[in-house]
Write a protein that holds these residues in place. Structure first.
Motif, PDB file in Angstrom:
ATOM      1  N   GLU A 130       0.831  -1.188   0.000  1.00 31.62           N
ATOM      2  CA  GLU A 130       0.000   0.000   0.000  1.00 31.62           C
ATOM      3  C   GLU A 130       0.874   1.248   0.000  1.00 31.62           C
ATOM      4  OE1 GLU A 130      -3.375   2.294   2.682  1.00 31.62           O
ATOM      5  OE2 GLU A 130      -2.533   0.408   3.408  1.00 31.62           O
ATOM      6  N   VAL A 131       0.586   2.151  -0.906  1.00 32.83           N
ATOM      7  CA  VAL A 131       1.293   3.419  -0.990  1.00 32.83           C
ATOM      8  C   VAL A 131       0.521   4.443  -0.170  1.00 32.83           C
ATOM      9  CG1 VAL A 131       1.970   5.307  -2.529  1.00 32.83           C
ATOM     10  CG2 VAL A 131       2.303   2.926  -3.235  1.00 32.83           C
ATOM     11  N   PHE A 132       1.210   5.204   0.645  1.00 34.25           N
ATOM     12  CA  PHE A 132       0.603   6.250   1.464  1.00 34.25           C
ATOM     13  C   PHE A 132       0.866   7.594   0.792  1.00 34.25           C
ATOM     14  CE2 PHE A 132       1.483   2.730   4.323  1.00 34.25           C
ATOM     15  CZ  PHE A 132       0.239   2.558   4.913  1.00 34.25           C
ATOM     16  N   PRO A 133      -0.159   8.188   0.147  1.00 29.00           N
ATOM     17  CA  PRO A 133       0.035   9.470  -0.533  1.00 29.00           C
ATOM     18  C   PRO A 133       0.380  10.575   0.465  1.00 29.00           C
ATOM     19  CG  PRO A 133      -2.035   8.439  -1.196  1.00 29.00           C
ATOM     20  CD  PRO A 133      -1.502   7.669  -0.015  1.00 29.00           C
ATOM     21  N   GLY A 134       1.246  11.469   0.041  1.00 25.62           N
ATOM     22  CA  GLY A 134       1.638  12.584   0.894  1.00 25.62           C
ATOM     23  C   GLY A 134       3.036  12.392   1.433  1.00 25.62           C
ATOM     24  N   ARG A 135       3.392  13.276   2.375  1.00 23.33           N
ATOM     25  CA  ARG A 135       4.733  13.249   2.972  1.00 23.33           C
ATOM     26  C   ARG A 135       4.635  12.774   4.413  1.00 23.33           C
ATOM     27  NH1 ARG A 135       7.246  18.578   2.998  1.00 23.33           N
ATOM     28  NH2 ARG A 135       9.219  17.502   3.169  1.00 23.33           N
ATOM     29  N   PHE A 136       5.557  11.884   4.776  1.00 25.70           N
ATOM     30  CA  PHE A 136       5.595  11.313   6.114  1.00 25.70           C
ATOM     31  C   PHE A 136       7.017  11.367   6.647  1.00 25.70           C
ATOM     32  CE2 PHE A 136       1.892   9.654   4.090  1.00 25.70           C
ATOM     33  CZ  PHE A 136       0.936   9.629   5.084  1.00 25.70           C
ATOM     34  N   ILE A 138      18.430   9.136  18.359  1.00 27.36           N
ATOM     35  CA  ILE A 138      17.254   9.604  17.633  1.00 27.36           C
ATOM     36  C   ILE A 138      17.312  11.112  17.392  1.00 27.36           C
ATOM     37  CG2 ILE A 138      14.731   9.867  17.777  1.00 27.36           C
ATOM     38  CD1 ILE A 138      15.707   7.045  17.007  1.00 27.36           C
ATOM     39  N   VAL A 139      17.933  11.855  18.267  1.00 26.08           N
ATOM     40  CA  VAL A 139      18.022  13.302  18.100  1.00 26.08           C
ATOM     41  C   VAL A 139      18.717  13.675  16.792  1.00 26.08           C
ATOM     42  CG1 VAL A 139      20.193  13.621  19.362  1.00 26.08           C
ATOM     43  CG2 VAL A 139      18.505  15.452  19.312  1.00 26.08           C
ATOM     44  N   ASP A 140      19.532  12.800  16.242  1.00 26.59           N
ATOM     45  CA  ASP A 140      20.291  13.086  15.021  1.00 26.59           C
ATOM     46  C   ASP A 140      19.709  12.395  13.790  1.00 26.59           C
ATOM     47  OD1 ASP A 140      22.120  14.693  16.358  1.00 26.59           O
ATOM     48  OD2 ASP A 140      23.369  12.988  16.886  1.00 26.59           O
ATOM     49  N   ILE A 141      18.417  12.127  13.792  1.00 28.06           N
ATOM     50  CA  ILE A 141      17.788  11.435  12.673  1.00 28.06           C
ATOM     51  C   ILE A 141      16.816  12.376  11.967  1.00 28.06           C
ATOM     52  CG2 ILE A 141      16.129   9.631  12.092  1.00 28.06           C
ATOM     53  CD1 ILE A 141      17.438   7.889  14.200  1.00 28.06           C
ATOM     54  N   GLU A 142      16.878  12.367  10.635  1.00 25.32           N
ATOM     55  CA  GLU A 142      15.927  13.110   9.821  1.00 25.32           C
ATOM     56  C   GLU A 142      15.449  12.171   8.734  1.00 25.32           C
ATOM     57  OE1 GLU A 142      14.231  14.998   6.583  1.00 25.32           O
ATOM     58  OE2 GLU A 142      16.308  14.366   6.350  1.00 25.32           O
ATOM     59  N   ARG A 144       5.260   5.864  11.777  1.00 20.64           N
ATOM     60  CA  ARG A 144       5.171   6.767  10.624  1.00 20.64           C
ATOM     61  C   ARG A 144       4.117   7.819  10.937  1.00 20.64           C
ATOM     62  NH1 ARG A 144       1.374   6.731   6.941  1.00 20.64           N
ATOM     63  NH2 ARG A 144       0.705   4.674   7.566  1.00 20.64           N
ATOM     64  N   VAL A 145       4.471   9.103  10.764  1.00 20.94           N
ATOM     65  CA  VAL A 145       3.529  10.200  11.009  1.00 20.94           C
ATOM     66  C   VAL A 145       3.585  11.177   9.834  1.00 20.94           C
ATOM     67  CG1 VAL A 145       3.696  10.021  13.536  1.00 20.94           C
ATOM     68  CG2 VAL A 145       5.201  11.596  12.307  1.00 20.94           C
ATOM     69  N   PRO A 146       2.472  11.878   9.568  1.00 22.11           N
ATOM     70  CA  PRO A 146       2.480  12.869   8.486  1.00 22.11           C
ATOM     71  C   PRO A 146       3.434  14.013   8.803  1.00 22.11           C
ATOM     72  CG  PRO A 146       0.231  12.419   9.238  1.00 22.11           C
ATOM     73  CD  PRO A 146       1.170  11.747  10.202  1.00 22.11           C
ATOM     74  N   VAL A 147       4.014  14.574   7.753  1.00 23.05           N
ATOM     75  CA  VAL A 147       4.805  15.790   7.904  1.00 23.05           C
ATOM     76  C   VAL A 147       3.809  16.926   8.128  1.00 23.05           C
ATOM     77  CG1 VAL A 147       6.297  17.439   6.704  1.00 23.05           C
ATOM     78  CG2 VAL A 147       6.743  14.979   6.528  1.00 23.05           C
ATOM     79  N   THR A 148       3.967  17.632   9.208  1.00 22.64           N
ATOM     80  CA  THR A 148       3.062  18.723   9.570  1.00 22.64           C
ATOM     81  C   THR A 148       3.869  19.994   9.774  1.00 22.64           C
ATOM     82  OG1 THR A 148       3.239  18.106  11.893  1.00 22.64           O
ATOM     83  CG2 THR A 148       1.389  17.164  10.654  1.00 22.64           C
ATOM     84  N   LYS A 149       3.159  21.073  10.025  1.00 20.10           N
ATOM     85  CA  LYS A 149       3.819  22.350  10.298  1.00 20.10           C
ATOM     86  C   LYS A 149       4.834  22.137  11.424  1.00 20.10           C
ATOM     87  CE  LYS A 149       2.896  27.155  11.286  1.00 20.10           C
ATOM     88  NZ  LYS A 149       1.895  28.182  11.530  1.00 20.10           N
ATOM     89  N   ARG A 158       7.543  20.480  10.939  1.00 19.53           N
ATOM     90  CA  ARG A 158       8.346  19.325  10.497  1.00 19.53           C
ATOM     91  C   ARG A 158       8.487  19.326   8.982  1.00 19.53           C
ATOM     92  NH1 ARG A 158       6.433  13.929  13.760  1.00 19.53           N
ATOM     93  NH2 ARG A 158       7.206  14.585  15.779  1.00 19.53           N
ATOM     94  N   ASN A 159       8.274  20.480   8.364  1.00 20.60           N
ATOM     95  CA  ASN A 159       8.223  20.556   6.914  1.00 20.60           C
ATOM     96  C   ASN A 159       9.591  20.472   6.255  1.00 20.60           C
ATOM     97  OD1 ASN A 159       6.514  20.671   4.668  1.00 20.60           O
ATOM     98  ND2 ASN A 159       7.074  22.795   4.316  1.00 20.60           N
ATOM     99  N   THR A 160      10.634  20.942   6.893  1.00 19.55           N
ATOM    100  CA  THR A 160      11.972  20.922   6.293  1.00 19.55           C
ATOM    101  C   THR A 160      12.875  19.939   7.036  1.00 19.55           C
ATOM    102  OG1 THR A 160      12.890  22.646   7.718  1.00 19.55           O
ATOM    103  CG2 THR A 160      11.724  23.391   5.720  1.00 19.55           C
ATOM    104  N   ALA A 161      13.949  19.564   6.377  1.00 18.91           N
ATOM    105  CA  ALA A 161      14.925  18.672   7.016  1.00 18.91           C
ATOM    106  C   ALA A 161      15.473  19.313   8.287  1.00 18.91           C
ATOM    107  CB  ALA A 161      16.065  18.347   6.048  1.00 18.91           C
ATOM    108  N   ARG A 162      15.749  20.591   8.241  1.00 16.84           N
ATOM    109  CA  ARG A 162      16.274  21.306   9.415  1.00 16.84           C
ATOM    110  C   ARG A 162      15.282  21.221  10.578  1.00 16.84           C
ATOM    111  NH1 ARG A 162      19.514  26.795   9.172  1.00 16.84           N
ATOM    112  NH2 ARG A 162      20.539  25.394   7.761  1.00 16.84           N
TER     113      ARG A 162
END
Length: 158
Positions: A4-10, A121-125, A142-147, A149-153
Motif C-alpha cells: 500500500e502506498v501512502f500518498p503525501g509526505r511522512f 534519535i536526536v540526530d535522525i531526519e 510513521r507520522v504525516p509531515v506537519t507544520k 516538520r516541513n523541512t529537514a532542518r
C-alpha cells in the motif's frame, strides 16, 4: 505482492532514545560458482523468518535488495539484541556463520560484509513521499509531515 502506498509526505517518529542500524550483505565475486553463492545467499531467509517469529530478539524491521551485491538494511532495539541473536545457538545465524567460515571464507568466491551503527534519535531526519511503509518509519512509527516538520532542518530540531 504490492504494498500500500501512502500518498503525501511522512516522517518517522520513533519513541526511543536511540536505534541500532545494521547493514549486512554478500557479493558474488565469482557468480559462476552458483553452488557457493546460493548456499550463502539462502541463509538469510531463515534468519529473517526466525526474527519475525521471535520479536523479543529485537529486530524492529528490515528491507533487502538483491543483485550481485545484496544488502539487508535492518533496525534493532539495541546492539546487545543484535549480538545476542548472532551468538544464540538456538537461532539460525551461528550455524550458518560457522558453515561459511569452514567452507567459503578465504576462497574469494563469495564476499560478506556488515556494518553496525548506534544512532541517537536526536540526530535522525527522515522523509517519505508517496511511499509504502519503509525504512525507519516502517520499523517504528510513521507520522504525516506537519507544520514545524516541513523541512529537514525542522525535522532535525535545528
Amino acid at each position: 505482492m504490492a504494498q500500500e502506498v501512502f500518498p503525501g509526505r511522512f516522517t518517522a517518529a520513533p519513541e526511543r532514545s536511540d536505534i541500532t542500524v545494521f547493514l549486512i550483505g554478500m557479493r558474488a565475486n565469482r557468480w559462476w560458482k552458483l553452488g557457493r553463492v546460493w548456499r550463502t545467499a539462502s541463509q538469510m531467509a531463515p534468519m529473517i523468518r526466525h526474527l519475525m517469529e521471535h520479536p523479543e530478539a529485537g529486530l524492529l524491521g528490515a528491507h533487502s535488495w538483491f543483485g550481485r551485491t545484496t544488502l539487508l538494511l535492518s533496525y534493532w532495539e539495541s546492539p546487545e539484541h543484535l549480538q545476542r541473536f548472532a551468538a544464540d545457538r538456538d537461532a539460525p545465524h551461528l550455524a550458518a556463520w560457522r558453515e561459511f567460515m569452514r567452507t567459503s571464507m578465504g576462497s574469494g568466491d563469495v564476499g560478506i560484509w556488515h556494518e553496525t551503527y548506534q544512532v541517537p534519535i536526536v540526530d535522525i531526519e527522515t522523509v517519505y513521499g508517496d511511499m509504502p511503509a519503509f525504512g525507519l518509519a516502517a520499523a517504528t512509527t510513521r507520522v504525516p509531515v506537519t507544520k514545524g516538520r516541513n523541512t529537514a532542518r525542522q525535522r532535525l530540531g535545528r
